[in-house]
Design a protein around this motif. Structure first.
Motif, mmCIF file in Angstrom:
data_model
loop_
_atom_site.group_PDB
_atom_site.id
_atom_site.type_symbol
_atom_site.label_atom_id
_atom_site.label_comp_id
_atom_site.label_asym_id
_atom_site.label_seq_id
_atom_site.Cartn_x
_atom_site.Cartn_y
_atom_site.Cartn_z
ATOM 1 N N MET A 1 0.748 -1.296 -0.054
ATOM 2 C CA MET A 1 -0.078 0.050 -0.028
ATOM 3 C C MET A 1 0.744 1.403 0.063
ATOM 4 O O MET A 1 0.497 2.311 -0.598
ATOM 5 C CB MET A 1 -1.051 0.132 1.112
ATOM 6 N N THR A 2 1.985 1.359 0.592
ATOM 7 C CA THR A 2 2.792 2.476 0.651
ATOM 8 C C THR A 2 3.479 2.697 -0.649
ATOM 9 O O THR A 2 3.756 4.016 -0.940
ATOM 10 C CB THR A 2 3.896 2.259 2.012
ATOM 11 N N ASN A 3 3.787 1.657 -1.592
ATOM 12 C CA ASN A 3 4.127 2.278 -2.783
ATOM 13 C C ASN A 3 3.050 2.701 -3.550
ATOM 14 O O ASN A 3 3.465 3.603 -4.237
ATOM 15 C CB ASN A 3 4.733 0.862 -3.512
ATOM 16 N N LYS A 4 1.948 2.316 -3.544
ATOM 17 C CA LYS A 4 0.947 3.183 -4.116
ATOM 18 C C LYS A 4 0.538 4.472 -3.664
ATOM 19 O O LYS A 4 0.141 5.517 -4.396
ATOM 20 C CB LYS A 4 -0.385 2.170 -4.048
ATOM 21 N N ILE A 5 0.686 4.670 -2.380
ATOM 22 C CA ILE A 5 0.651 5.989 -1.780
ATOM 23 C C ILE A 5 1.789 6.874 -2.602
ATOM 24 O O ILE A 5 1.716 7.998 -3.039
ATOM 25 C CB ILE A 5 0.752 6.049 -0.376
ATOM 26 N N ILE A 6 2.959 6.364 -2.528
ATOM 27 C CA ILE A 6 4.312 6.930 -3.224
ATOM 28 C C ILE A 6 3.997 7.405 -4.584
ATOM 29 O O ILE A 6 4.132 8.683 -5.066
ATOM 30 C CB ILE A 6 5.387 6.347 -2.954
ATOM 31 N N ILE A 7 3.514 6.634 -5.221
ATOM 32 C CA ILE A 7 3.279 6.579 -6.729
ATOM 33 C C ILE A 7 2.086 7.693 -6.877
ATOM 34 O O ILE A 7 2.308 8.366 -7.807
ATOM 35 C CB ILE A 7 2.739 5.203 -7.383
ATOM 36 N N ILE A 8 1.177 7.697 -6.417
ATOM 37 C CA ILE A 8 -0.137 8.493 -6.651
ATOM 38 C C ILE A 8 0.372 9.752 -5.918
ATOM 39 O O ILE A 8 0.147 10.816 -6.667
ATOM 40 C CB ILE A 8 -1.268 7.907 -5.808
ATOM 41 N N SER A 9 1.351 9.896 -5.051
ATOM 42 C CA SER A 9 1.595 11.281 -4.638
ATOM 43 C C SER A 9 2.718 11.993 -5.557
ATOM 44 O O SER A 9 2.694 13.062 -5.829
ATOM 45 C CB SER A 9 2.243 11.276 -3.226
ATOM 46 N N LEU A 10 3.383 10.993 -6.076
ATOM 47 C CA LEU A 10 4.365 11.458 -7.397
ATOM 48 C C LEU A 10 3.455 11.998 -8.486
ATOM 49 O O LEU A 10 3.960 13.076 -9.061
ATOM 50 C CB LEU A 10 5.314 10.274 -7.697
ATOM 51 N N ILE A 11 2.397 11.432 -8.889
ATOM 52 C CA ILE A 11 1.801 11.984 -10.053
ATOM 53 C C ILE A 11 0.945 13.192 -9.672
ATOM 54 O O ILE A 11 0.909 14.108 -10.402
ATOM 55 C CB ILE A 11 0.748 10.712 -10.306
ATOM 56 N N PHE A 12 0.404 13.191 -8.426
ATOM 57 C CA PHE A 12 0.041 14.422 -8.021
ATOM 58 C C PHE A 12 1.097 15.716 -7.937
ATOM 59 O O PHE A 12 0.747 16.636 -8.176
ATOM 60 C CB PHE A 12 -0.747 14.346 -6.621
ATOM 61 N N PHE A 13 2.209 15.498 -7.277
ATOM 62 C CA PHE A 13 2.996 16.377 -7.374
ATOM 63 C C PHE A 13 3.690 16.758 -8.668
ATOM 64 O O PHE A 13 3.843 17.815 -8.719
ATOM 65 C CB PHE A 13 4.486 15.531 -6.757
ATOM 66 N N ILE A 14 3.693 15.863 -9.687
ATOM 67 C CA ILE A 14 4.078 16.394 -11.248
ATOM 68 C C ILE A 14 3.160 17.269 -11.801
ATOM 69 O O ILE A 14 3.403 18.106 -12.199
ATOM 70 C CB ILE A 14 4.362 15.201 -11.946
ATOM 71 N N PHE A 15 1.805 16.688 -11.398
ATOM 72 C CA PHE A 15 0.792 17.877 -11.969
ATOM 73 C C PHE A 15 0.782 19.045 -11.144
ATOM 74 O O PHE A 15 0.818 20.232 -11.885
ATOM 75 C CB PHE A 15 -0.663 17.210 -11.688
ATOM 76 N N LEU A 16 0.985 19.205 -9.914
ATOM 77 C CA LEU A 16 1.066 20.343 -8.994
ATOM 78 C C LEU A 16 2.266 21.180 -9.597
ATOM 79 O O LEU A 16 2.185 22.623 -9.473
ATOM 80 C CB LEU A 16 1.018 20.073 -7.471
ATOM 81 N N TYR A 17 3.550 20.454 -9.814
ATOM 82 C CA TYR A 17 4.845 21.081 -10.196
ATOM 83 C C TYR A 17 4.334 21.812 -11.382
ATOM 84 O O TYR A 17 5.096 22.884 -11.670
ATOM 85 C CB TYR A 17 5.996 20.039 -10.258
ATOM 86 N N THR A 18 3.874 21.277 -12.368
ATOM 87 C CA THR A 18 3.772 21.976 -13.597
ATOM 88 C C THR A 18 2.823 22.995 -13.752
ATOM 89 O O THR A 18 3.245 24.068 -14.123
ATOM 90 C CB THR A 18 2.977 20.750 -14.480
ATOM 91 N N VAL A 19 1.697 22.908 -12.860
ATOM 92 C CA VAL A 19 0.836 24.313 -12.700
ATOM 93 C C VAL A 19 1.539 25.343 -11.918
ATOM 94 O O VAL A 19 1.554 26.545 -12.426
ATOM 95 C CB VAL A 19 -0.575 23.889 -12.060
ATOM 96 N N CYS A 20 2.362 25.003 -10.977
ATOM 97 C CA CYS A 20 3.148 25.975 -10.091
ATOM 98 C C CYS A 20 4.132 26.659 -11.157
ATOM 99 O O CYS A 20 4.365 27.884 -10.633
ATOM 100 C CB CYS A 20 3.475 25.697 -8.901
#
Length: 118
Positions: free
Chosen positions: A1-20
């Motif tokens: 489960m922790t690997n899934k949390i890390i992967i989803i947070s990385l996807i969310f971070f990449i989207f947020l990084y692009t917008v910011c």
């Protein structure tokens, strides 16, 4: 489960990084990146220790906790001393992973109980 949390947070971070990156200045973005990766480092270190603590309690687990805390203090101290600080960028970066954890748990719990494809 922790690997899934890390992967989803990385996807969310990449989207947020692009917008910011488009909307904000470089200081905000660098603090966003720093906040996210320091939180990710802390999450990975805690994940390793929690498994060991539940298996056996020892003095080494307590020492590992203080080592992680001192490491984070040193990293934050170096960042605050040598780089420009944008508190909002740092707070947004730090909050990406804690926001992702409950969302990931809800998504995968719903998949397991309902069979829904979320």
């Amino acid at each position: 489960m922790t690997n899934k949390i890390i992967i989803i947070s990385l996807i969310f971070f990449i989207f947020l990084y692009t917008v910011c990156r488009i909307a904000f200045d470089d200081v905000f973005v660098s603090n966003l990146v720093f906040g996210f990766f320091i939180t990710l480092l802390n999450f990975v270190m805690i994940r390793r220790k929690v498994k060991k603590i539940f298996l056996k309690t020892s003095l080494a687990s307590g020492i590992g906790y203080f080592f992680r805390l001192i490491l984070l203090i040193v990293i934050f101290g170096v960042w605050f001393k040598y780089y420009d600080i944008n508190v909002w960028g740092l707070l947004v970066g730090i909050s990406v992973l804690p926001i992702t954890i409950p969302l990931t748990i809800i998504i995968f719990q719903r998949r397991n109980t309902d069979g829904a494809s979320t």
